[in-house]
Scaffold this active site. Structure first.
Site, mmCIF file in Angstrom:
data_model
loop_
_atom_site.group_PDB
_atom_site.id
_atom_site.type_symbol
_atom_site.label_atom_id
_atom_site.label_comp_id
_atom_site.label_asym_id
_atom_site.label_seq_id
_atom_site.Cartn_x
_atom_site.Cartn_y
_atom_site.Cartn_z
ATOM 1 N N THR A 1 31.969 -37.298 -38.070
ATOM 2 C CA THR A 1 31.298 -37.291 -36.775
ATOM 3 C C THR A 1 30.051 -38.151 -36.935
ATOM 4 O O THR A 1 29.646 -38.483 -38.051
ATOM 5 C CB THR A 1 30.847 -35.876 -36.376
ATOM 6 O OG1 THR A 1 30.038 -35.359 -37.436
ATOM 7 C CG2 THR A 1 32.010 -34.944 -36.141
ATOM 8 N N ARG B 1 27.514 -38.149 -29.820
ATOM 9 C CA ARG B 1 28.735 -37.429 -30.159
ATOM 10 C C ARG B 1 29.894 -38.414 -30.189
ATOM 11 O O ARG B 1 30.279 -38.957 -29.150
ATOM 12 C CB ARG B 1 29.027 -36.340 -29.123
ATOM 13 C CG ARG B 1 27.858 -35.457 -28.793
ATOM 14 C CD ARG B 1 28.287 -34.245 -28.021
ATOM 15 N NE ARG B 1 28.787 -33.265 -28.953
ATOM 16 C CZ ARG B 1 28.014 -32.460 -29.676
ATOM 17 N NH1 ARG B 1 26.700 -32.511 -29.552
ATOM 18 N NH2 ARG B 1 28.542 -31.599 -30.507
ATOM 19 N N TYR C 1 35.985 -50.640 -19.187
ATOM 20 C CA TYR C 1 37.256 -50.361 -19.883
ATOM 21 C C TYR C 1 37.553 -51.475 -20.874
ATOM 22 O O TYR C 1 37.336 -52.648 -20.574
ATOM 23 C CB TYR C 1 38.413 -50.272 -18.875
ATOM 24 C CG TYR C 1 38.977 -48.876 -18.810
ATOM 25 C CD1 TYR C 1 39.723 -48.373 -19.878
ATOM 26 C CD2 TYR C 1 38.748 -48.044 -17.720
ATOM 27 C CE1 TYR C 1 40.218 -47.081 -19.852
ATOM 28 C CE2 TYR C 1 39.241 -46.749 -17.693
ATOM 29 C CZ TYR C 1 39.980 -46.276 -18.763
ATOM 30 O OH TYR C 1 40.460 -44.997 -18.733
ATOM 31 N N ASP D 1 36.437 -35.729 -45.119
ATOM 32 C CA ASP D 1 35.858 -35.559 -43.788
ATOM 33 C C ASP D 1 34.387 -35.211 -44.025
ATOM 34 O O ASP D 1 34.035 -34.068 -44.274
ATOM 35 C CB ASP D 1 36.597 -34.436 -43.049
ATOM 36 C CG ASP D 1 35.942 -34.093 -41.718
ATOM 37 O OD1 ASP D 1 34.895 -34.691 -41.397
ATOM 38 O OD2 ASP D 1 36.482 -33.219 -41.019
ATOM 39 N N GLU E 1 40.523 -51.165 -23.467
ATOM 40 C CA GLU E 1 41.608 -50.730 -24.359
ATOM 41 C C GLU E 1 42.011 -51.849 -25.304
ATOM 42 O O GLU E 1 42.105 -53.009 -24.894
ATOM 43 C CB GLU E 1 42.822 -50.296 -23.530
ATOM 44 C CG GLU E 1 42.623 -48.942 -22.878
ATOM 45 C CD GLU E 1 43.800 -48.549 -21.998
ATOM 46 O OE1 GLU E 1 44.710 -49.358 -21.779
ATOM 47 O OE2 GLU E 1 43.789 -47.387 -21.521
ATOM 48 N N LYS F 1 25.831 -35.362 -36.360
ATOM 49 C CA LYS F 1 25.273 -34.280 -37.177
ATOM 50 C C LYS F 1 24.124 -34.857 -38.004
ATOM 51 O O LYS F 1 23.155 -35.314 -37.420
ATOM 52 C CB LYS F 1 26.392 -33.616 -37.977
ATOM 53 C CG LYS F 1 27.435 -32.962 -37.028
ATOM 54 C CD LYS F 1 28.582 -32.292 -37.725
ATOM 55 C CE LYS F 1 29.570 -31.727 -36.708
ATOM 56 N NZ LYS F 1 30.778 -31.191 -37.348
HETATM 57 C C1 LIG Z 1 31.954 -30.849 -36.846
HETATM 58 C C2 LIG Z 1 33.136 -31.145 -37.671
HETATM 59 C C3 LIG Z 1 34.261 -31.780 -37.149
HETATM 60 C C4 LIG Z 1 34.549 -31.948 -35.671
HETATM 61 O O1 LIG Z 1 33.718 -32.592 -34.911
HETATM 62 P P1 LIG Z 1 33.796 -32.530 -33.319
HETATM 63 O O2 LIG Z 1 33.032 -33.736 -32.983
HETATM 64 O O3 LIG Z 1 33.159 -31.247 -32.943
HETATM 65 O O4 LIG Z 1 35.228 -32.607 -32.922
HETATM 66 C C5 LIG Z 1 35.280 -32.156 -38.006
HETATM 67 N N1 LIG Z 1 35.194 -31.898 -39.307
HETATM 68 C C6 LIG Z 1 34.154 -31.254 -39.856
HETATM 69 C C7 LIG Z 1 34.141 -31.015 -41.319
HETATM 70 C C8 LIG Z 1 33.094 -30.846 -39.053
HETATM 71 O O5 LIG Z 1 32.076 -30.176 -39.596
#
Ligand SMILES: *Cc1c(COP(=O)(O)O)cnc(C)c1O
Length: 469
Positions: free
Chosen positions: A243, A252, A62, A217, A64, A246
């Site tokens: 994220t 993750r 932990y 994003d 925080e 990807k």
């Molecule tokens: C995949 C994705 C997310 C969310 O990601 P999670 O880890 O699944 O919550 C947010 N924004 C975009 C544009 C995405 O493609």
């Protein structure tokens, strides 16, 4: 398992002995990953090094707070870890600490976005993001006529922008007009299913006209941004979220970059400073989260280091090249690809001209061990009856498939779609009738033959991290 009765309580038994049920589920899933062709654009295979960091003792700690200001003791090494991760994050995207701060604690992409809204948009403040059916993400404020689907649309007021149904390209002009009427506090530039570079300069202009903040994003494309292969959001945006699992190929998790220093020089010559760091850090912790997932942060740090190796740029180039090969091969076979191609790792196949839809095609492809997503196409009337399929190349490129292999993959897809068309012709109009026909002996035989071909092909390409469970 009482203390002393067995070794299980101590915790030193391997998973295989300690929990064969879970162990076997993992083995089955691993085998599925190995036998199938993974074309889901948001997925990837993390490296062995990333998986090792994820499975480490860092899970136990932990911590925080932030490096140097923790609410827990024993965080000396965690501080070292998180600081290193922050520095690598900046380095991977060519940023300086003078201009950019970074928070590596978000649990995933959606929580990262929610933290940004919580920090910078007051409750029921206004946001504008690309609509979900047009290629945006749920977390950008998705709602329908009937329901506020994403919590983002419950706690904030969202007005989406759209793509042009003819060209499939984002309609920046309409966004510009609507933004003038809606006065958003924040504009979001990010995609889950859009194959073209975003025009960040145009989005910056629209944000400035409305005194709005611009959030990129880059969840889908962050690996390609790190490799300098697609448009760079950092040149234009105030905040960048992502994220890490990807195209970035990490664990993750989520990440937030925010600007520091001078925001702009006002007409009277005074400088307006950014005020993003404190609100964003406080929104992540203690606002929305508790203890950071240190094992994930370690995995993110490992993945970020990997993106700085020259081999990652080569990987990214192949990801895009392979997506282009897929798009071209599909078009050569008479398929319609939305926007006529791709600048990135993904492509959207519009099946309307073939007289098929995403649901039916996806069902058959899944049966032949090809994983992709059904997806709405520009102009679709209903999100429940999507016309297309989204394909992405990051995962299979991580398995070292080359351009010629992707031609073979397209051949399998084409054969699968031909079977779907036969089934459609032989069944009633309802999806459940289609499925019933697909499950009949005639078609199961055809499907099994093709599935064998697909799997025989797929297993030739080893999975990265294959010797980690
Ligand atoms: C995949 C994705 C997310 C969310 O990601 P999670 O880890 O699944 O919550 C947010 N924004 C975009 C544009 C995405 O493609």
């Amino acid at each position: 398992m009482a203390n002393g009765d067995s070794k299980a309580w101590f915790g030193d038994e391997p998973l295989e002995q300690n929990d064969p049920e879970i162990y076997n589920i993992i083995l089955k899933e691993k085998d599925r990953q190995r036998r199938g062709l993974e074309l889901i654009a948001s997925e990837n295979f993390a490296s062995k090094a990333v998986l090792e960091a994820l499975g480490s003792c860092l899970n136990n700690k932990y911590s925080e707070g932030y490096p140097g200001t923790r609410y827990y003791g024993g965080t000396k090494f965690i501080d070292e870890l998180e600081t290193l991760c922050q520095n690598r994050a900046r380095e991977a995207f060519g940023l300086t600490a003078e201009k950019w701060g970074v928070n590596v604690q978000p649990y995933s992409g959606s929580p990262a976005n929610f933290a940004v809204y919580t920090a910078l948009v007051e409750p029921h403040g206004r946001i504008m993001g690309l609509d979900l059916p047009d290629g945006g993400h749920l977390s950008h404020g998705f709602m329908t006529d009937k329901r506020k689907v994403s919590a983002t649309s419950i706690f904030f007021e969202s007005m989406p922008y759209k793509v042009d149904p003819q060209t499939g390209l984002i309609d920046y002009e309409q966004l510009q007009v609507n933004a003038k009427l809606f006065h958003p506090k924040l504009i979001i530039a990010g995609i889950s299913c859009y194959s073209r570079n975003l025009d960040y300069a145009k989005l910056r202009e629209i944000a400035d006209e409305n005194n709005a903040l611009l959030l990129a994003d880059m969840a889908h494309v962050s690996g390609l941004v790190a490799a300098s292969l697609v448009a760079n959001p950092f040149d234009y945006c105030d905040i960048v979220t992502s994220t890490t699992h990807k195209t970035l190929r990490g664990p993750r998790a989520g990440i937030i970059f925010f600007r520091r220093g001078v925001r702009r020089t006002l007409k009277n010559g005074n400088e307006e400073m950014y005020n993003l760091e404190k609100p964003i850090n406080e929104a992540v912790f203690p606002g929305l989260q508790g203890g950071p997932h240190n094992h994930a942060i370690a995995g993110v740090a490992v993945a970020l280091k990997q993106t700085m190796d020259p081999s990652f740029k080569a990987y990214g180039k192949e990801v895009i090249q392979n997506a282009r090969v897929m798009a071209k091969c599909l078009m050569d076979r008479g398929y319609h690809i939305v926007t006529g191609g791709t600048d990135t790792h993904l492509l959207l196949l519009d099946l309307r001209s073939k007289g098929l839809d995403g649901n039916r095609a996806d069902k058959v492809l899944e049966e032949i061990s090809i994983a992709c997503n059904k997806n709405t196409c520009p102009g679709d009337k209903s999100a429940l009856r999507p016309s297309g399929l989204r394909f992405g190349t990051p995962a299979l490129t991580s398995r070292n498939l080359k351009a010629a292999d992707f031609e073979k993959v397209v051949d399998f897809i084409d054969k699968g779609i031909s079977i779907a068309l036969e089934i459609k012709a032989a069944s009633g109009p309802l999806l459940k009738e289609f499925i019933a026909t697909m499950e009949s002996e005639t078609y199961q035989k055809k499907i099994a033959t093709l599935r064998d071909e697909v799997e025989t092909f797929a297993v030739k390409f080893p999975l990265p991290g294959k010797d980690v469970l």
